[in-house]
Design an enzyme around this catalytic site. Structure first.
Site, mmCIF file in Angstrom:
data_model
loop_
_atom_site.group_PDB
_atom_site.id
_atom_site.type_symbol
_atom_site.label_atom_id
_atom_site.label_comp_id
_atom_site.label_asym_id
_atom_site.label_seq_id
_atom_site.Cartn_x
_atom_site.Cartn_y
_atom_site.Cartn_z
ATOM 1 N N HIS A 35 -31.498 28.351 -5.982
ATOM 2 C CA HIS A 35 -31.208 29.618 -5.750
ATOM 3 C C HIS A 35 -30.466 30.413 -6.839
ATOM 4 C CE1 HIS A 35 -30.739 28.364 -1.004
ATOM 5 N NE2 HIS A 35 -31.837 28.860 -1.457
ATOM 6 N N CYS A 55 -22.507 29.368 -0.406
ATOM 7 C CA CYS A 55 -23.322 28.914 0.714
ATOM 8 C C CYS A 55 -22.790 28.489 1.898
ATOM 9 C CB CYS A 55 -24.626 28.138 0.108
ATOM 10 S SG CYS A 55 -24.004 26.484 -0.501
#
Length: 258
Positions: A163, A248
């Site tokens: 990501h 996250c």
């Protein structure tokens, strides 16, 4: 008055089966992971964050990485459509939690895909990573949702990591930080500072110059302390085995107004 709300979701029984894409799979200790998650949540609470636990999604090994379920800008929670189909059932309970906090809701629709971990907000600038989990249509829909709210949306490539926020996050002054071997193009960011460790690229802004970060980046912590920040260090090693980081494990909602 702005908020300090965070959505969290405890690790489920299938955590060790979580997806890996850019690293070699290693065994995950579920009991240690739960203890580390509790330490992480405790650090948020100790620094003034109110936490809301999203209902479990025990059939989804990656559900603990709740940030990927949405992107929040102003009072709008844009619900993700994860690039990995197996992760899409994670979104429903996260939607319920965001609605209960008073967020206005939008959603990414097919054929768009977007993971929350691919979005980095630096003031009113919103960087969206185009890579394995977020496609062009997902980025277009994010732009359509947030630009009317005052966001400046910029797409950047993500090829070296899972990501965008696996590669870069930002300090309170807006400087983007990253470990150069894992950043596709540091020149895309107006202000960029290199950090000496991969995990040093990941910080959560707790407020008051405090940076929540991983214990696996001691040299980066020393660097940040030298810049006048206060590192708040937690051990998240079990989640790092699954390409997770401090960002996250929560969704931070800073702009809900009471």
């Amino acid at each position: 008055m702005t908020s300090k709300e965070a959505l969290i979701r405890r690790p489920g029984p299938r955590l060790a089966e979580g997806l890996t894409t850019h690293i070699q799979r290693r065994p995950v200790d579920p009991d240690r992971a739960l203890a580390q998650w509790e330490e992480y949540v405790g650090a948020l609470r100790a620094h003034g964050w109110r936490t809301t636990e999203v209902a479990p999604a025990d059939d989804c090994p990656d559900a603990v990485f709740v940030e990927d379920t949405m992107v929040v800008f102003r009072n709008v929670a844009l619900l993700a459509r994860p690039g990995a189909e197996s992760r899409r059932p994670e979104v429903a309970a996260a939607e319920e939690a965001a609605a209960a906090l008073g967020c206005s809701l939008g959603r990414i629709r097919a054929p768009g895909t977007l993971d929350g971990g691919d979005v980095l907000k630096v003031g009113d600038t919103v960087y969206v990573g185009r890579g394995g989990r977020t496609n062009a249509e997902g980025a277009r829909q994010l732009r359509a949702a947030f630009e009317p709210l005052g966001a400046r949306v910029t797409a950047v490539p993500v090829e070296k990591v899972l990501h965008l926020k696996s590669a870069v996050t930002a300090l309170p002054d807006g400087t983007v930080i990253g470990h150069p071997p894992l950043v596709d193009d540091p020149a895309l960011f107006p202000r960029f500072r290199a950090v000496p460790e991969e995990a040093g690229a990941h910080v959560v802004l707790l407020g008051g110059g405090r940076l929540l970060m991983s214990a696996s980046a001691p040299r980066s912590a020393e660097l940040f302390a030298g810049l006048g920040y206060e590192p708040v260090v937690v051990d998240i090693a079990e989640f790092e085995k699954l390409e997770g980081c401090v960002t996250c494990l929560s969704v931070r909602l800073r702009e809900l107004y009471a």
